[in-house]
Scaffold this motif. Structure first.
Motif, PDB file in Angstrom:
ATOM      1  N   LEU A  89       3.703  -3.392  -8.537  1.00 45.31           N
ATOM      2  CA  LEU A  89       2.380  -3.479  -7.938  1.00 45.31           C
ATOM      3  C   LEU A  89       2.007  -2.103  -7.409  1.00 45.31           C
ATOM      4  CD1 LEU A  89       0.140  -5.585  -7.018  1.00 45.31           C
ATOM      5  CD2 LEU A  89       1.208  -5.385  -4.778  1.00 45.31           C
ATOM      6  N   THR A  90       0.864  -1.582  -7.840  1.00 44.82           N
ATOM      7  CA  THR A  90       0.423  -0.264  -7.402  1.00 44.82           C
ATOM      8  C   THR A  90      -0.866  -0.379  -6.604  1.00 44.82           C
ATOM      9  OG1 THR A  90      -0.782   0.080  -9.464  1.00 44.82           O
ATOM     10  CG2 THR A  90       1.440   0.973  -9.340  1.00 44.82           C
ATOM     11  N   ALA A  91      -1.047   0.578  -5.712  1.00 46.48           N
ATOM     12  CA  ALA A  91      -2.290   0.723  -4.967  1.00 46.48           C
ATOM     13  C   ALA A  91      -2.931   2.036  -5.397  1.00 46.48           C
ATOM     14  CB  ALA A  91      -2.022   0.725  -3.472  1.00 46.48           C
ATOM     15  N   VAL A 103       0.249   4.626  -5.472  1.00 46.59           N
ATOM     16  CA  VAL A 103       1.463   4.348  -4.714  1.00 46.59           C
ATOM     17  C   VAL A 103       2.035   3.018  -5.208  1.00 46.59           C
ATOM     18  CG1 VAL A 103       2.416   3.951  -2.415  1.00 46.59           C
ATOM     19  CG2 VAL A 103       0.513   5.531  -2.700  1.00 46.59           C
ATOM     20  N   VAL A 104       3.321   3.011  -5.533  1.00 50.18           N
ATOM     21  CA  VAL A 104       3.995   1.762  -5.907  1.00 50.18           C
ATOM     22  C   VAL A 104       4.420   1.065  -4.618  1.00 50.18           C
ATOM     23  CG1 VAL A 104       5.985   0.743  -7.063  1.00 50.18           C
ATOM     24  CG2 VAL A 104       4.795   2.669  -8.106  1.00 50.18           C
ATOM     25  N   LEU A 105       3.989  -0.192  -4.457  1.00 56.47           N
ATOM     26  CA  LEU A 105       4.283  -0.946  -3.243  1.00 56.47           C
ATOM     27  C   LEU A 105       5.431  -1.937  -3.422  1.00 56.47           C
ATOM     28  CD1 LEU A 105       0.644  -1.823  -2.128  1.00 56.47           C
ATOM     29  CD2 LEU A 105       2.079   0.074  -1.375  1.00 56.47           C
ATOM     30  N   TRP A 106       5.609  -2.450  -4.634  1.00 58.74           N
ATOM     31  CA  TRP A 106       6.569  -3.535  -4.849  1.00 58.74           C
ATOM     32  C   TRP A 106       6.964  -3.523  -6.318  1.00 58.74           C
ATOM     33  CZ3 TRP A 106       5.847  -7.746  -8.103  1.00 58.74           C
ATOM     34  CH2 TRP A 106       6.740  -8.802  -7.941  1.00 58.74           C
ATOM     35  N   ASP A 107       8.217  -3.942  -6.623  1.00 62.66           N
ATOM     36  CA  ASP A 107       8.637  -4.089  -8.007  1.00 62.66           C
ATOM     37  C   ASP A 107       9.630  -5.225  -8.148  1.00 62.66           C
ATOM     38  OD1 ASP A 107      11.067  -3.108  -7.112  1.00 62.66           O
ATOM     39  OD2 ASP A 107      10.902  -1.189  -8.122  1.00 62.66           O
ATOM     40  N   LYS A 108       9.824  -5.651  -9.385  1.00 66.93           N
ATOM     41  CA  LYS A 108      10.742  -6.754  -9.682  1.00 66.93           C
ATOM     42  C   LYS A 108      11.099  -6.695 -11.160  1.00 66.93           C
ATOM     43  CE  LYS A 108      10.924 -11.841  -9.657  1.00 66.93           C
ATOM     44  NZ  LYS A 108      12.141 -12.040  -8.925  1.00 66.93           N
ATOM     45  N   ASP A 122       3.173 -14.452   0.712  1.00 61.98           N
ATOM     46  CA  ASP A 122       3.451 -13.628   1.889  1.00 61.98           C
ATOM     47  C   ASP A 122       4.536 -12.578   1.627  1.00 61.98           C
ATOM     48  OD1 ASP A 122       1.532 -14.811   3.504  1.00 61.98           O
ATOM     49  OD2 ASP A 122       2.876 -16.445   4.047  1.00 61.98           O
ATOM     50  N   VAL A 123       4.361 -11.814   0.560  1.00 60.66           N
ATOM     51  CA  VAL A 123       5.295 -10.758   0.194  1.00 60.66           C
ATOM     52  C   VAL A 123       4.871  -9.477   0.907  1.00 60.66           C
ATOM     53  CG1 VAL A 123       6.270  -9.430  -1.710  1.00 60.66           C
ATOM     54  CG2 VAL A 123       5.643 -11.819  -2.054  1.00 60.66           C
ATOM     55  N   LYS A 124       5.816  -8.830   1.546  1.00 62.65           N
ATOM     56  CA  LYS A 124       5.538  -7.551   2.196  1.00 62.65           C
ATOM     57  C   LYS A 124       5.862  -6.416   1.236  1.00 62.65           C
ATOM     58  CE  LYS A 124       6.355  -9.269   6.806  1.00 62.65           C
ATOM     59  NZ  LYS A 124       7.093  -9.136   8.046  1.00 62.65           N
ATOM     60  N   SER A 125       5.260  -5.280   1.475  1.00 63.28           N
ATOM     61  CA  SER A 125       5.511  -4.105   0.642  1.00 63.28           C
ATOM     62  C   SER A 125       6.998  -3.777   0.647  1.00 63.28           C
ATOM     63  CB  SER A 125       4.733  -2.902   1.163  1.00 63.28           C
ATOM     64  OG  SER A 125       3.367  -3.175   1.193  1.00 63.28           O
ATOM     65  N   LYS A 126       7.541  -3.519  -0.523  1.00 61.95           N
ATOM     66  CA  LYS A 126       8.954  -3.161  -0.647  1.00 61.95           C
ATOM     67  C   LYS A 126       9.162  -1.682  -0.333  1.00 61.95           C
ATOM     68  CE  LYS A 126      12.582  -3.814  -4.121  1.00 61.95           C
ATOM     69  NZ  LYS A 126      12.811  -4.269  -5.505  1.00 61.95           N
ATOM     70  N   TYR A 127       8.153  -0.869  -0.619  1.00 61.27           N
ATOM     71  CA  TYR A 127       8.225   0.573  -0.409  1.00 61.27           C
ATOM     72  C   TYR A 127       7.143   0.993   0.586  1.00 61.27           C
ATOM     73  CZ  TYR A 127      10.849   0.018  -4.690  1.00 61.27           C
ATOM     74  OH  TYR A 127      11.746  -0.411  -5.630  1.00 61.27           O
TER      75      TYR A 127
END
Length: 180
Positions: A89-91, A103-108, A122-127
């Motif tokens: 997920l990018t912003a 900015v990369v916020l989360w990955d899987k 309700d997932v929070k940013s991983k990075y």
């Protein structure tokens, strides 16, 4: 003339040629497949803090916190030539100093055989969502996009963007609370 070594060499070269042709056939059968699926991204909480940035000059920078929901059915992407998906997920946003920030916020990573229905709440940013200045405060056009790399058994690694994104605005005031 036709020794055992020359016959083994001919057999080995022929086997490699056949394997290369089969691998190319595997690649070409899925090379032009559309790998895009609809994605639903919802944002439930947005917060911004002004913190010390220790990576460069001793200035304060914006640190954003985003809580989001993602839902997508990734099953149509998987076929016999897909080994795994790398989701991220990018912003994307623009500031006065930079025309484009990503900015990369989360990955899987989703492996073949795992659950391909993505339904995360309700997932929070991983990075960390750091800006190299104060460009997040009162920014009205930050776009969240889910993209993925398809890791195939044979062939190229396509980069695919999901067919859904979410635009959001950051608040105009900094958060002073200690917890997220």
């Amino acid at each position: 003339m036709n020794t055992v070594l020359s016959r083994a060499n001919s057999l080995f070269a022929f086997s490699l040629s056949v394997m290369a042709a089969l691998t190319f056939g595997c690649f070409i059968t899925t090379a032009f497949k559309d790998r895009s699926v609809p994605v639903d991204i919802q944002v439930s909480k947005v917060m911004i803090k002004n913190v010390d940035d220790f990576t460069g000059p001793r200035e304060r920078s914006d640190l954003g916190f985003v809580t989001f929901d993602i839902s997508a059915n990734l099953q149509p992407i998987f076929d016999w030539n897909v080994k795994e998906l790398f989701l991220y997920l990018t912003a994307e946003y623009s500031t006065k100093s930079n025309a484009l920030n990503q900015v990369v916020l989360w990955d899987k990573i989703v492996l073949r055989g795992e659950n391909t229905k993505l339904n995360m709440k309700d997932v929070k940013s991983k990075y960390f969502f750091f800006d190299d200045g104060n460009g997040l405060r009162a920014n009205k056009n930050i776009t969240l996009t889910l993209s993925w790399n398809v890791v195939p058994n044979a062939g190229i690694l396509p980069l695919v963007m999901g067919s859904g994104h979410k635009s959001l605005a950051f608040p105009e005031t900094y958060e002073t609370a200690k917890s997220y």
